[in-house]
Design a protein around this motif. Sequence first.
Motif, PDB file in Angstrom:
ATOM      1  N   SER A   4       0.838  -1.196   0.000  1.00 32.76           N
ATOM      2  CA  SER A   4       0.000   0.000   0.000  1.00 32.76           C
ATOM      3  C   SER A   4       0.881   1.257   0.000  1.00 32.76           C
ATOM      4  N   ARG A   5       2.060   1.179   0.628  1.00 33.71           N
ATOM      5  CA  ARG A   5       2.985   2.323   0.566  1.00 33.71           C
ATOM      6  C   ARG A   5       3.377   2.589  -0.878  1.00 33.71           C
ATOM      7  N   LYS A   7       1.613   1.844  -3.535  1.00 34.45           N
ATOM      8  CA  LYS A   7       0.445   2.378  -4.237  1.00 34.45           C
ATOM      9  C   LYS A   7       0.200   3.839  -3.883  1.00 34.45           C
ATOM     10  N   ARG A   8       0.442   4.201  -2.625  1.00 30.89           N
ATOM     11  CA  ARG A   8       0.243   5.593  -2.216  1.00 30.89           C
ATOM     12  C   ARG A   8       1.222   6.530  -2.914  1.00 30.89           C
ATOM     13  N   LEU A   9       2.348   6.008  -3.316  1.00 23.30           N
ATOM     14  CA  LEU A   9       3.348   6.835  -4.004  1.00 23.30           C
ATOM     15  C   LEU A   9       3.037   7.028  -5.488  1.00 23.30           C
ATOM     16  N   GLN A  10       2.076   6.291  -6.020  1.00 27.13           N
ATOM     17  CA  GLN A  10       1.782   6.365  -7.456  1.00 27.13           C
ATOM     18  C   GLN A  10       1.480   7.787  -7.932  1.00 27.13           C
ATOM     19  N   TYR A 120       9.708  -1.028  -1.924  1.00 27.81           N
ATOM     20  CA  TYR A 120       8.466  -1.319  -1.203  1.00 27.81           C
ATOM     21  C   TYR A 120       7.792  -2.562  -1.775  1.00 27.81           C
TER      22      TYR A 120
END
Length: 149
Positions: A4-5, A7-10, A120
Amino acid sequence: MTLSRAKRLQPVIEMAERDEREAARQLGHQQGLVKQAEAKLGELERYRGDYQQQWLSEGQRGVSGQWLMNYQRFLSQLETAIGQQRQSTNWHRDNLNKARELWQQRYARLEGLRKLVQRYQDEARLAADKREQRLLDELSQRLHKAGQE
């Protein structure tokens, strides 16, 4: 959690990609301006060389004072134009160097973010593999105990 980290950086990656593309576009634009400025400078310098060659040809046959004054005035204007074009070319080269530095910074930032996301993702895969292995070990132990009973 680690996935999820990533994905949050996308959205951050997408913004960094846009910034890098814009910096690359600006770099290309500045390269074109430098080429144009250098070409114009080259043309002026060739024209000066041709004009000086004309002086040599005409000078051998003899020239009037008026012709000589006109020649010197024009040559002076041409030298001024060449000097201004050199300054313009140097200004464009400075802008090109700044654009190159900006692109390099944005490219490095983008690559750093990509490596972070990769790390990640690798961590998430490793954690998932460990969970799976732990589940398989527990299942194997249960089956082994069930077989003993």
